[in-house]
Each structure stands twice: as C-alpha cells, then as structure tokens.
Design an enzyme around this catalytic site. Structure first.
Site, PDB file in Angstrom:
ATOM      1  N   ASP A 205      -2.022  -3.858  -4.504  1.00  0.00           N
ATOM      2  CA  ASP A 205      -2.754  -2.742  -3.890  1.00  0.00           C
ATOM      3  C   ASP A 205      -2.013  -2.305  -2.634  1.00  0.00           C
ATOM      4  OD1 ASP A 205      -6.023  -1.885  -4.319  1.00  0.00           O
ATOM      5  OD2 ASP A 205      -5.042  -1.209  -2.473  1.00  0.00           O
TER       6      ASP A 205
ATOM      7  N   ASP B   1       2.507   0.044  -2.448  1.00  0.00           N
ATOM      8  CA  ASP B   1       2.056   1.428  -2.547  1.00  0.00           C
ATOM      9  C   ASP B   1       2.829   2.056  -3.723  1.00  0.00           C
ATOM     10  OD1 ASP B   1       1.762   4.179  -2.308  1.00  0.00           O
ATOM     11  OD2 ASP B   1       1.924   4.192  -0.114  1.00  0.00           O
ATOM     12  N   VAL B   2       2.116   2.439  -4.786  1.00  0.00           N
ATOM     13  CA  VAL B   2       2.816   2.934  -5.987  1.00  0.00           C
ATOM     14  C   VAL B   2       3.520   4.267  -5.742  1.00  0.00           C
ATOM     15  CG1 VAL B   2       1.318   1.714  -7.627  1.00  0.00           C
ATOM     16  CG2 VAL B   2       0.749   4.075  -6.945  1.00  0.00           C
TER      17      VAL B   2
ATOM     18  N   ASN C 149      -3.555   1.444 -12.701  1.00  0.00           N
ATOM     19  CA  ASN C 149      -4.935   1.796 -12.329  1.00  0.00           C
ATOM     20  C   ASN C 149      -5.047   2.543 -11.003  1.00  0.00           C
ATOM     21  OD1 ASN C 149      -8.045   1.239 -12.129  1.00  0.00           O
ATOM     22  ND2 ASN C 149      -7.166   0.311 -10.289  1.00  0.00           N
TER      23      ASN C 149
ATOM     24  N   TYR D  98      -6.867  16.814  -9.467  1.00  0.00           N
ATOM     25  CA  TYR D  98      -7.054  15.471 -10.040  1.00  0.00           C
ATOM     26  C   TYR D  98      -6.940  15.537 -11.560  1.00  0.00           C
ATOM     27  CZ  TYR D  98      -9.689  11.138 -11.097  1.00  0.00           C
ATOM     28  OH  TYR D  98     -10.093   9.912 -11.572  1.00  0.00           O
TER      29      TYR D  98
ATOM     30  N   LYS E 117      -4.422  13.576 -14.338  1.00  0.00           N
ATOM     31  CA  LYS E 117      -4.949  12.685 -15.377  1.00  0.00           C
ATOM     32  C   LYS E 117      -4.576  13.189 -16.777  1.00  0.00           C
ATOM     33  CE  LYS E 117      -6.813   9.561 -12.759  1.00  0.00           C
ATOM     34  NZ  LYS E 117      -6.286   8.194 -12.754  1.00  0.00           N
TER      35      LYS E 117
ATOM     36  N   THR F  11     -17.863   3.404  -7.581  1.00  0.00           N
ATOM     37  CA  THR F  11     -16.815   2.682  -6.829  1.00  0.00           C
ATOM     38  C   THR F  11     -16.618   3.424  -5.501  1.00  0.00           C
ATOM     39  OG1 THR F  11     -14.981   4.042  -7.613  1.00  0.00           O
ATOM     40  CG2 THR F  11     -15.570   2.141  -8.991  1.00  0.00           C
TER      41      THR F  11
ATOM     42  N   THR G 230     -16.018   7.238  -5.842  1.00  0.00           N
ATOM     43  CA  THR G 230     -17.109   8.162  -6.190  1.00  0.00           C
ATOM     44  C   THR G 230     -18.334   7.997  -5.282  1.00  0.00           C
ATOM     45  OG1 THR G 230     -17.805   6.515  -7.805  1.00  0.00           O
ATOM     46  CG2 THR G 230     -16.503   8.366  -8.633  1.00  0.00           C
TER      47      THR G 230
HETATM   48  P1  NAD Z   1     -11.316   2.846  -5.813  1.00  0.00           P
HETATM   49  O1  NAD Z   1     -11.052   3.827  -4.722  1.00  0.00           O
HETATM   50  O2  NAD Z   1     -12.558   2.044  -5.786  1.00  0.00           O
HETATM   51  O3  NAD Z   1     -10.097   1.842  -5.948  1.00  0.00           O
HETATM   52  C1  NAD Z   1      -8.770   2.332  -6.001  1.00  0.00           C
HETATM   53  C2  NAD Z   1      -7.834   1.270  -5.462  1.00  0.00           C
HETATM   54  O4  NAD Z   1      -6.513   1.820  -5.515  1.00  0.00           O
HETATM   55  C3  NAD Z   1      -8.105   0.923  -3.991  1.00  0.00           C
HETATM   56  O5  NAD Z   1      -8.098  -0.475  -3.823  1.00  0.00           O
HETATM   57  C4  NAD Z   1      -6.958   1.569  -3.227  1.00  0.00           C
HETATM   58  O6  NAD Z   1      -6.570   0.874  -2.063  1.00  0.00           O
HETATM   59  C5  NAD Z   1      -5.862   1.553  -4.294  1.00  0.00           C
HETATM   60  N1  NAD Z   1      -4.831   2.554  -4.050  1.00  0.00           N
HETATM   61  C6  NAD Z   1      -4.993   3.818  -3.614  1.00  0.00           C
HETATM   62  N2  NAD Z   1      -3.802   4.410  -3.471  1.00  0.00           N
HETATM   63  C7  NAD Z   1      -2.870   3.490  -3.830  1.00  0.00           C
HETATM   64  C8  NAD Z   1      -1.463   3.492  -3.858  1.00  0.00           C
HETATM   65  N3  NAD Z   1      -0.764   4.563  -3.463  1.00  0.00           N
HETATM   66  N4  NAD Z   1      -0.819   2.383  -4.279  1.00  0.00           N
HETATM   67  C9  NAD Z   1      -1.514   1.290  -4.651  1.00  0.00           C
HETATM   68  N5  NAD Z   1      -2.853   1.210  -4.619  1.00  0.00           N
HETATM   69  C10 NAD Z   1      -3.518   2.307  -4.202  1.00  0.00           C
HETATM   70  O7  NAD Z   1     -11.212   3.718  -7.150  1.00  0.00           O
HETATM   71  P2  NAD Z   1     -11.681   3.396  -8.646  1.00  0.00           P
HETATM   72  O8  NAD Z   1     -12.863   4.231  -8.935  1.00  0.00           O
HETATM   73  O9  NAD Z   1     -11.735   1.943  -8.882  1.00  0.00           O
HETATM   74  O10 NAD Z   1     -10.463   4.071  -9.438  1.00  0.00           O
HETATM   75  C11 NAD Z   1      -9.541   3.314 -10.202  1.00  0.00           C
HETATM   76  C12 NAD Z   1      -8.923   4.234 -11.238  1.00  0.00           C
HETATM   77  O11 NAD Z   1      -9.929   4.714 -12.117  1.00  0.00           O
HETATM   78  C13 NAD Z   1      -8.252   5.488 -10.645  1.00  0.00           C
HETATM   79  O12 NAD Z   1      -7.075   5.774 -11.356  1.00  0.00           O
HETATM   80  C14 NAD Z   1      -9.292   6.570 -10.893  1.00  0.00           C
HETATM   81  O13 NAD Z   1      -8.720   7.849 -10.960  1.00  0.00           O
HETATM   82  C15 NAD Z   1      -9.851   6.123 -12.213  1.00  0.00           C
HETATM   83  N6  NAD Z   1     -11.171   6.674 -12.526  1.00  0.00           N
HETATM   84  C16 NAD Z   1     -12.237   6.365 -11.755  1.00  0.00           C
HETATM   85  C17 NAD Z   1     -13.487   6.910 -12.089  1.00  0.00           C
HETATM   86  C18 NAD Z   1     -14.736   6.607 -11.302  1.00  0.00           C
HETATM   87  O14 NAD Z   1     -15.771   7.228 -11.576  1.00  0.00           O
HETATM   88  N7  NAD Z   1     -14.711   5.694 -10.329  1.00  0.00           N
HETATM   89  C19 NAD Z   1     -13.605   7.753 -13.187  1.00  0.00           C
HETATM   90  C20 NAD Z   1     -12.491   8.046 -13.946  1.00  0.00           C
HETATM   91  C21 NAD Z   1     -11.260   7.489 -13.595  1.00  0.00           C
END
Ligand code: NAD
Length: 251
Positions: free
Chosen positions: A37, A63-64, A90, A155, A159, A190, A193
C-alpha cells in the site's frame, strides 16, 4: 485443505477496504501474502492481522503510480520467494467531479493510480507470475465499467480501460499459463465510498437499485477474488465477474 497453500500472493492497496479483505482471505487460505500500500502503516496493520490469525504476510510500502516503487516491490518479492502465483491489482482512487469541471491534474491523478498503476504492475509482475508456472492476475474494475453515474466519468474511463486490458492480457499471457481476470464490485462500504454512502438518500437509492437490496461488503469481493486466485477457476481467463447484487444485470 487451504485453497492457496504454498502460493505466494501480492495485493496492491491492501492496507484498507477491499484490498485488506482480499489479503486476509488469501492469508486464511494458506498463501504468503505481500500486503502492499502507499500507506505503509496501514499495510503493516493488515499484515499483522494476517499473522495474528496464524497466516503469513509481509507488509511493503509502494505507490503504484511510481515506477521505482513498483520495481522495488517486485525486487523484494524476487529476493525472498522468486515467484508470485497471484497478483491482485486492487489499488484505486476516485476524484468526484462533474466532467466539464474535471481538471487536468485530477484526471492525471485518477489515471496514474487506476490505469497506469495497473498497467505497470501487470507488466512488471509478469516475470514472477511466469516463474510460478501457473499465475493468476486479478484486476479490480467496477460496476462503473458498464454503467454511468454523474461525477464519475473520469473514474469510469479508467475502469473501462482496466476491463479491456484484462481481456487483451488474458490472450497474451495464456501462452505462459498466466490467467487474467476482472472482479467488478458494486457499491461496497469502504473509505472510498464512506462520504457518499453517508448520504441517506443516496444510500437508499443505491439499495433500491440493487436486486439483492443491500450494499456489498469487502469480504463479498474477496471471495470472488479467491475464486480467480484458486484452482477452482483453472480454465477461466479473460472473464469479468460482477459482484454487485445484480445491479448491472438489471434493466
Ligand atoms: P479504499 O480507499 O478503502 O482502499 C484503497 C487502498 O488503496 C487504500 O489503502 C489506499 O491507501 C490504497 N492506495 C491508494 N492509492 C494508492 C497508490 N497510488 N498505490 C498504492 N496503494 C494506493 O478503497 P476500496 O473501496 O477498498 O477500493 C479498492 C478497489 O476497489 C479500487 O480499485 C476501487 O476502485 C475498487 N472499487 C471499489 C468500490 C466500492 O464501492 N468501494 C466499487 C467498485 C470498485
């Protein structure tokens, strides 16, 4: 029998939310999990949770969106294990904005993490996946790949590209016995959201639009990722699994 016994997995953005749940489920199924992360402290907390539960995990700060971080991340894995059976792309962010007001800086930031980061990890992780002899690359997309919503155009664009990339890579990587699939979550509670789901009207509208009448949980998504990570999906590649309570199936 643990479904991922003897496997080595890496999950990006695993310090919180969906990524943390994926890392925990993989750890419980016997994988050694690299919990990566940009927030190193959050990655540590996730990794400690896995080891406390009896699993094996290593926390890495990466950081990706930064090439040198991704290079160093895979170097560390190569030094310790020299192979990766599973990578979950992810990490993702969102910047809400009406499209006509989306600044170049915001668009670049979304793209750098959600698309450039996914591309970099999928490309630079290839060799370690190949060395496992049977790799699984899982990209996390979204319902927004197929549906539009105000303030989410940037966004959605990233995706949609991730879903297209998955299909193309599935074809190319099949020759190396690496499967590539997409998990497409619906709305999950999360950090990403939290703010919008706190709005009771928005929250209710989403649930009303979901045939299963609830939001998703991080574990719902993690179980789908486990399917793609494990031998249960041994002949599945280029697929996209919607984990959205029926949201995208509905007219
Ligand atoms: P989140 O914000 O709870 O967690 C995301 C994590 O990614 C965090 O720990 C953050 O520090 C890390 N992160 C952010 N930028 C980064 C970077 N540059 N390098 C490395 N790590 C980084 O979000 P989430 O809801 O768990 O989302 C996870 C994935 O699921 C994302 O790709 C998101 O687009 C996707 N997603 C989420 C939802 C939803 O409703 N939560 C819906 C569809 C898709």
């Amino acid at each position: 029998m643990a479904r991922l016994a003897g496997r080595v997995a890496l999950v990006t953005g695993a310090g919180n939310g969906i990524g943390r749940a994926i890392a925990e489920v993989f750890g419980a199924e016997g994988a050694h999990v690299y919990v990566t992360d940009v927030d190193g402290a959050a990655a540590e907390v996730s990794a400690q949770g896995i080891t406390t539960a009896g699993g094996a995990a290593t926390a890495l700060t990466a950081d990706v969106s930064r090439g040198q971080d991704v290079t160093q991340m895979f170097r560390t894995v190569a030094g310790a294990h020299n192979r990766l059976h599973i990578i979950v792309n992810n990490a993702g962010i969102n910047v809400r904005s009406d499209f006509r007001h989306l600044t170049d800086a915001d668009w670049v930031r979304i793209r750098e993490v959600n698309l450039d980061g996914v591309i970099r990890v999928a490309r630079d992780g290839f060799e370690l996946l190949r060395l496992s002899g049977a790799g699984s690359l899982i990209n996390v997309a979204s319902v927004m790949t197929h549906r539009g919503m105000r303030q989410l155009a940037g966004y959605s664009a990233t995706k949609g590209a991730v879903a297209a990339l998955t299909r193309a890579l599935a074809v190319e990587y099949a020759a190396f016995n690496i499967r590539v699939n997409t998990v497409a979550p619906g709305f999950v509670e999360t950090g990403l959201t939290e703010r919008v789901l706190r709005n009771p009207m928005f929250n209710k509208a989403l649930i009303d639009r979901t045939p299963m009448r609830r939001l998703g949980t991080p574990v719902d998504i993690a179980r789908a990722a486990l399917f793609f990570a494990s031998d249960d999906s041994g002949f599945v590649t280029g697929a996209e699994l919607a984990v959205d309570g029926g949201m995208t199936a509905q007219l």
